[in-house]
Design a protein around this motif. Structure first.
Motif, PDB file in Angstrom:
ATOM      1  N   THR A  16       0.826  -1.208   0.000  1.00 26.62           N
ATOM      2  CA  THR A  16       0.000   0.000   0.000  1.00 26.62           C
ATOM      3  C   THR A  16       0.856   1.251   0.000  1.00 26.62           C
ATOM      4  O   THR A  16       0.616   2.195  -0.783  1.00 26.62           O
ATOM      5  CB  THR A  16      -0.934   0.004   1.228  1.00 26.62           C
ATOM      6  N   ALA A  17       1.870   1.292   0.851  1.00 22.94           N
ATOM      7  CA  ALA A  17       2.734   2.470   0.936  1.00 22.94           C
ATOM      8  C   ALA A  17       3.495   2.697  -0.364  1.00 22.94           C
ATOM      9  O   ALA A  17       3.579   3.835  -0.859  1.00 22.94           O
ATOM     10  CB  ALA A  17       3.714   2.307   2.106  1.00 22.94           C
ATOM     11  N   LEU A  18       4.052   1.636  -0.939  1.00 20.45           N
ATOM     12  CA  LEU A  18       4.816   1.781  -2.177  1.00 20.45           C
ATOM     13  C   LEU A  18       3.908   2.107  -3.359  1.00 20.45           C
ATOM     14  O   LEU A  18       4.307   2.844  -4.269  1.00 20.45           O
ATOM     15  CB  LEU A  18       5.613   0.513  -2.451  1.00 20.45           C
ATOM     16  N   ALA A  19       2.679   1.586  -3.351  1.00 19.21           N
ATOM     17  CA  ALA A  19       1.738   1.900  -4.425  1.00 19.21           C
ATOM     18  C   ALA A  19       1.350   3.373  -4.390  1.00 19.21           C
ATOM     19  O   ALA A  19       1.187   4.012  -5.444  1.00 19.21           O
ATOM     20  CB  ALA A  19       0.497   1.014  -4.314  1.00 19.21           C
ATOM     21  N   GLU A  20       1.204   3.926  -3.196  1.00 20.27           N
ATOM     22  CA  GLU A  20       0.905   5.358  -3.075  1.00 20.27           C
ATOM     23  C   GLU A  20       2.070   6.193  -3.589  1.00 20.27           C
ATOM     24  O   GLU A  20       1.874   7.215  -4.274  1.00 20.27           O
ATOM     25  CB  GLU A  20       0.590   5.702  -1.623  1.00 20.27           C
ATOM     26  N   LEU A  21       3.291   5.764  -3.283  1.00 19.10           N
ATOM     27  CA  LEU A  21       4.468   6.459  -3.807  1.00 19.10           C
ATOM     28  C   LEU A  21       4.502   6.361  -5.330  1.00 19.10           C
ATOM     29  O   LEU A  21       4.788   7.354  -6.025  1.00 19.10           O
ATOM     30  CB  LEU A  21       5.737   5.858  -3.206  1.00 19.10           C
ATOM     31  N   THR A  22       4.199   5.181  -5.859  1.00 19.79           N
ATOM     32  CA  THR A  22       4.196   4.979  -7.303  1.00 19.79           C
ATOM     33  C   THR A  22       3.206   5.912  -7.985  1.00 19.79           C
ATOM     34  O   THR A  22       3.500   6.485  -9.051  1.00 19.79           O
ATOM     35  CB  THR A  22       3.844   3.519  -7.634  1.00 19.79           C
ATOM     36  N   GLU A  23       2.050   6.106  -7.377  1.00 19.75           N
ATOM     37  CA  GLU A  23       1.045   6.989  -7.958  1.00 19.75           C
ATOM     38  C   GLU A  23       1.546   8.426  -8.023  1.00 19.75           C
ATOM     39  O   GLU A  23       1.313   9.146  -8.994  1.00 19.75           O
ATOM     40  CB  GLU A  23      -0.254   6.918  -7.160  1.00 19.75           C
ATOM     41  N   ARG A  24       2.262   8.866  -6.981  1.00 23.22           N
ATOM     42  CA  ARG A  24       2.827  10.217  -6.996  1.00 23.22           C
ATOM     43  C   ARG A  24       3.867  10.351  -8.108  1.00 23.22           C
ATOM     44  O   ARG A  24       3.977  11.394  -8.757  1.00 23.22           O
ATOM     45  CB  ARG A  24       3.449  10.539  -5.640  1.00 23.22           C
TER      46      ARG A  24
END
Length: 204
Positions: A16-24
């Motif tokens: 979840t944390a890395l996916a949010e970073l990926t979206e940014r």
């Protein structure tokens, strides 16, 4: 071939944390294409991005991570080039399998995937359909590696609008599985069609 056991497995919180970073980062990629800020600001952002990259690279894996292998043998590639939630350049394509075995995705592609002005690059369409066809073969209970992929470009595929892709396995012959897929534009017309053959690897 790299065995999945040699790759790190992430828990839900990490994904979840890395996916949010990926979206940014995806948003940053698109902003780079569209920006009209001055050169001084471009240089300042460049340096900030370099510093952020160094921070992330301070602790580095040898290989992209996996979530795991499903009961059907499908490996979920978090950093896969189509729909990989940890891959900032992956087209945002989430594929679902319907009860009748059809693999289906609804998505919108932005300007990062442009080929001819206003339209999706043909190679992006091929990549998406290859992935979709592979999911359809797996859903059929006959997963395999792509052996052939035949494309028919019926009309340009627009970007910036809702698109649908769907595909399903049509027949099997021993270790071979054949499948058809297409991309449909917002007007309901097919823009691209594909036919593929997948071959199930033999046990060694």
């Amino acid at each position: 071939m790299l065995e999945s056991r040699e790759r790190a497995s992430l828990d839900t919180e990490q994904v979840t944390a890395l996916a949010e970073l990926t979206e940014r980062v995806r948003e940053l990629n698109e902003a780079v294409v569209h920006t009209e800020v001055g050169l001084d600001e471009v240089a300042a952002v460049r340096d900030e991005v370099a510093a952020l990259t160094a921070r992330l690279a301070a602790a580095r894996r040898d290989h992209p991570p996996l979530v795991g292998v499903g009961a059907d043998g499908t490996v979920r590639h978090l950093a896969g080039p189509v729909g990989g939630v940890l891959n900032p350049i992956a087209p945002p394509v989430e594929i679902a399998v319907l009860p009748d075995g059809t693999a289906r995705a609804e998505f919108t592609l932005n300007v990062l995937y442009e080929g001819p002005p206003g339209f999706v690059h043909g190679g992006i369409s091929a990549m998406i359909l290859d992935q979709l066809l592979g999911v359809a073969a797996t859903a059929n209970g006959t997963p395999g590696m792509t052996a052939t992929l035949d494309m028919r470009y019926r009309r340009p595929t627009p970007h910036g609008v809702p698109l649908v892709a769907e595909g399903r396995a049509t027949r099997t012959e021993g270790r071979k599985t054949f499948a058809d897929a297409r991309i449909i534009g917002p007007d309901g017309r097919t823009t691209v069609e594909a036919t593929a053959m997948f071959v199930m690897p033999q046990d060694r």
